[in-house]
Scaffold this active site. Structure first.
Site, PDB file in Angstrom:
ATOM      1  N   HIS A   2       1.068 -10.225  -4.793  1.00  0.00           N
ATOM      2  CA  HIS A   2       2.295 -10.571  -4.074  1.00  0.00           C
ATOM      3  C   HIS A   2       2.208 -11.941  -3.417  1.00  0.00           C
ATOM      4  CE1 HIS A   2       0.357  -8.773  -0.367  1.00  0.00           C
ATOM      5  NE2 HIS A   2       1.053  -9.733   0.212  1.00  0.00           N
ATOM      6  N   ASP A  60      -2.042  -4.629  -6.944  1.00  0.00           N
ATOM      7  CA  ASP A  60      -1.748  -5.869  -6.222  1.00  0.00           C
ATOM      8  C   ASP A  60      -2.946  -6.820  -6.268  1.00  0.00           C
ATOM      9  OD1 ASP A  60      -0.487  -7.727  -4.658  1.00  0.00           O
ATOM     10  OD2 ASP A  60      -0.529  -6.550  -2.810  1.00  0.00           O
ATOM     11  N   SER A  85      -2.937 -11.308   3.796  1.00  0.00           N
ATOM     12  CA  SER A  85      -2.795 -10.743   2.454  1.00  0.00           C
ATOM     13  C   SER A  85      -3.712 -11.436   1.453  1.00  0.00           C
ATOM     14  CB  SER A  85      -1.351 -10.880   1.966  1.00  0.00           C
ATOM     15  OG  SER A  85      -0.496 -10.031   2.668  1.00  0.00           O
TER      16      SER A  85
END
Length: 276
Positions: free
Chosen positions: A83, A136, A233
């Site tokens: 992402h 992810d 992230s």
């Protein structure tokens, strides 16, 4: 004169073996400021595999343009979250970002230490499900190799590092309070790997997301207080000296009963190895 990579990294190479050994036994300083949501200051000399992804073009000059974290797992291989390479984060396709960089060996993003390297190629997991958040992971292939000591081993299926209760640590330059207070220096926070049943109870589906044990794992503390957050992230979750997860998603930051959810490295290991 531009220094070679070997010259830039040579001063750190000698003490790294001892430093990395100390990392697994030394507690955080008792007077450490509380950051990365319940964390403490960290240093790339002890965690050389922790890197920042940056684009000044997309995110400005402050903090070197950092927008996500990453982790070195091979001489030219850096992992991050899929992402992080999405239009939702970058505003454009990743290949349209003219100054995408991996920042290595820079504790303070306001400075110029370490090196910035452009990826030669980016592979984003085609099976990544933005709705369900499974798979992810993305792989950035560097244009020049790093010394091997900068990579961290990835934990395979069945590794004890995945066992519930295992001590873990997450690293990043993200939000330190859950309110947009982003760190300029590298931070880490100590967590515990949590049982799948606990993660499934926290995220059974619906608006907050669904935890899928085959491709995800979660870590935190029962009472909250420590967690990764926005801006972390793609950063590494390390347990027993190995990479077990990548910061992926969660509900809020460091909230009781809402542990952070990570991409389970063993679930994407074959894809990462092939892409790298």
């Amino acid at each position: 004169m531009r220094r070679s990579l070997s010259a830039l990294f040579a001063p750190l190479a000698a003490p790294l073996v001892t430093a990395l050994a100390m990392l697994v036994i030394l507690p955080p300083p008792a007077t450490a400021d509380r950051t990365v949501v319940g964390g403490h200051p960290a240093h790339t000399a002890l965690a050389p595999w922790a890197v920042a992804l940056a684009s000044r073009e997309r995110f400005g000059d402050a903090r070197s343009g950092q927008f996500c974290g990453g982790v070195v797992v091979g001489p030219t291989t850096v992992l991050t979250a899929a992402h992080c390479m999405s239009r939702g984060v970058l505003g454009v396709n990743w290949w349209e970002v003219g100054d995408l960089r991996v920042i290595i060996g820079r504790d303070d993003l306001r400075g110029s230490g370490g090196v910035e390297m452009a990826p030669r190629w980016v592979w984003v997991n085609p099976a990544y499900d933005q709705g369900g958040r499974a798979g992810d992971v993305a792989v950035l292939t560097l244009s020049q190799p790093l010394p091997r000591i900068y990579g961290v081993a990835m934990a395979a299926v069945g590794d004890p590092a995945y066992q519930p209760g295992a001590r873990a640590a997450v690293y990043g330059w993200g939000d330190t309070r859950g309110n947009g207070s982003y760190a300029s220096t590298l931070r880490a926070t100590r967590l515990r790997v949590m049982p799948d049943a606990t993660c499934e109870e926290a995220y059974p589906g619906g608006a907050e997301g669904e935890y899928i044990s085959e491709s995800m794992m979660c870590a935190g503390l029962p009472d909250g207080g420590r967690d990764a957050c926005q801006g972390d992230s793609g950063g590494p979750l390390i347990a027993r000296g190995k990479l077990v997860g990548l910061v992926s998603w969660g509900s809020g930051c460091a909230e009781p009963g809402r542990p952070g959810v990570y991409t389970r490295i063993s679930a994407v290991l074959s894809q990462v190895t092939a892409a790298g």
